[in-house]
Design a protein around this motif. Structure first.
Motif, short mmCIF file in Angstrom:
data_model
loop_
_atom_site.label_atom_id
_atom_site.label_comp_id
_atom_site.label_asym_id
_atom_site.label_seq_id
_atom_site.Cartn_x
_atom_site.Cartn_y
_atom_site.Cartn_z
N GLN A 91 36.57 37.88 37.30
CA GLN A 91 36.21 38.49 36.03
C GLN A 91 37.38 38.40 35.06
OE1 GLN A 91 34.66 42.52 36.26
NE2 GLN A 91 35.60 43.10 34.32
N TYR A 92 37.05 38.13 33.80
CA TYR A 92 38.08 38.19 32.76
C TYR A 92 37.64 39.24 31.73
CZ TYR A 92 41.91 36.86 29.75
OH TYR A 92 43.08 36.88 29.02
N ARG A 93 38.53 40.16 31.46
CA ARG A 93 38.25 41.24 30.50
C ARG A 93 39.05 41.01 29.23
NH1 ARG A 93 37.89 47.21 32.64
NH2 ARG A 93 35.81 46.34 33.07
N PHE A 94 38.32 40.78 28.12
CA PHE A 94 38.95 40.64 26.81
C PHE A 94 39.05 42.02 26.18
CE2 PHE A 94 36.83 36.65 27.71
CZ PHE A 94 37.77 35.69 27.34
N LEU A 107 39.81 39.99 40.60
CA LEU A 107 39.27 39.27 41.75
C LEU A 107 38.55 40.27 42.65
CD1 LEU A 107 42.38 37.04 42.62
CD2 LEU A 107 40.46 36.51 41.10
N THR A 108 37.37 39.89 43.16
CA THR A 108 36.54 40.82 43.95
C THR A 108 36.06 40.17 45.23
OG1 THR A 108 35.73 41.87 41.91
CG2 THR A 108 34.48 42.27 43.92
N PHE A 126 30.42 47.40 50.01
CA PHE A 126 31.86 47.60 50.19
C PHE A 126 32.59 46.54 49.37
CE2 PHE A 126 29.65 49.04 53.93
CZ PHE A 126 30.24 50.27 54.24
N ARG A 127 33.53 46.97 48.54
CA ARG A 127 34.27 46.04 47.70
C ARG A 127 35.77 46.30 47.77
NH1 ARG A 127 31.54 45.22 41.67
NH2 ARG A 127 29.90 43.75 42.31
N THR A 128 36.54 45.22 47.72
CA THR A 128 37.97 45.29 47.44
C THR A 128 38.22 44.49 46.17
OG1 THR A 128 38.41 43.38 48.87
CG2 THR A 128 38.63 45.57 49.85
N GLU A 129 39.13 44.98 45.34
CA GLU A 129 39.40 44.34 44.06
C GLU A 129 40.89 44.30 43.80
OE1 GLU A 129 35.48 45.62 41.42
OE2 GLU A 129 37.30 46.82 41.31
N GLN A 130 41.29 43.28 43.05
CA GLN A 130 42.65 43.19 42.54
C GLN A 130 42.55 43.07 41.02
OE1 GLN A 130 41.71 40.46 44.97
NE2 GLN A 130 41.83 42.25 46.34
N ARG A 140 41.95 48.06 44.38
CA ARG A 140 40.88 49.05 44.41
C ARG A 140 39.98 48.84 45.62
NH1 ARG A 140 38.02 50.71 38.76
NH2 ARG A 140 36.97 48.74 39.03
N PHE A 141 39.56 49.98 46.20
CA PHE A 141 38.67 49.97 47.37
C PHE A 141 37.45 50.82 47.01
CE2 PHE A 141 43.08 49.60 48.59
CZ PHE A 141 43.07 48.47 49.40
N ARG A 142 36.25 50.21 47.13
CA ARG A 142 35.04 50.84 46.62
C ARG A 142 33.93 50.84 47.67
NH1 ARG A 142 34.15 47.93 40.79
NH2 ARG A 142 32.35 49.33 40.86
#
Length: 229
Positions: A91-94, A107-108, A126-130, A140-142
């Protein structure tokens, strides 16, 4: 069973709404429209592309429209079985074009498990994110529990509505920062407009950093269009 689930989610949404009114100083509200396209490559592999915009409706105690960010997201999904899947996203957040906060790359990694004992489908995600910014990287841990079901009959037909509800907990950690705990509750109604096209609308309530002395109460007005190719 369907009606009891619906009433439970509506009651929960009303409860958190009333509770938030007591804390206007830390209340923020957003409108978030989204458009998504799902493209099936094979029986076991598919793509998801989405574009979302987020704008303030309530900010610092005042009402009004103020753009905050634009998100572009891609997921690659791999079906392990009929009800289990792995997915990897970028994902890119502007945000810098709207606020001086800096853009973000995310990144997910995701594992999803669903079960449909009767009409209602239950989902565990279940998600992990950077979350990568110029200043730092947040890990992040979701975990999200979700339910969805048609509101007419046992099968979702063209032109009929459906319900989607979810509850999610998040843990965010970063070097030099204290851990942050968030909770999210959402409730949406959707319509299968035609084969391969759905629209949804609803609300989401978030409590961010709820273990701190000044947690943030955030509401989202959600609208989305989903196209399945």
């Amino acid at each position: 069973m369907i009606m009891s689930c619906t009433k439970w989610f509506l009651f929960l949404i009303c409860f958190v709404w009333i509770s938030s009114l007591k804390a206007q100083d830390n209340l923020t509200a957003f409108w978030q429209p989204q458009a998504a396209v799902n493209y099936k490559v094979s029986n076991t592999y598919s793509h998801n592309f989405s574009l979302a915009h987020r704008a303030y409706l309530i900010k610092n105690g005042g009402f009004g429209y103020d753009a905050r960010q634009i998100d572009i997201v891609h997921f690659s999904k791999f079906n392990l079985t009929d009800n289990q899947s792995l997915a990897f996203g970028v994902q890119y957040r502007f945000r810098n074009i709207f606020e001086d906060k800096g853009d973000e790359v995310r990144l997910t990694q995701q594992f999803n498990f669903t079960k449909r004992p009767l009409v209602v489908r239950f989902g565990h995600r279940f998600r992990t994110e950077q979350r990568i910014t110029k200043a730092l990287t947040i890990h992040r841990f979701r975990y999200r529990f979700a339910v969805d079901f048609p509101l007419k009959g046992e099968k979702l037909n063209i032109g009929e509505p459906y319900f989607v509800g979810g509850f999610e907990n998040l843990l965010s950690v970063a070097k030099g920062n204290l851990p942050q705990y968030d909770t999210r509750v959402s409730s949406q109604l959707g319509w299968r407009v035609q084969d391969g096209l759905k629209i949804q609308a609803g609300i989401e309530y978030r409590v961010e950093d709820y273990t701190s002395t000044f947690p943030q109460n955030i509401f989202f007005l959600l609208t989305s269009v989903q196209l399945i190719l």
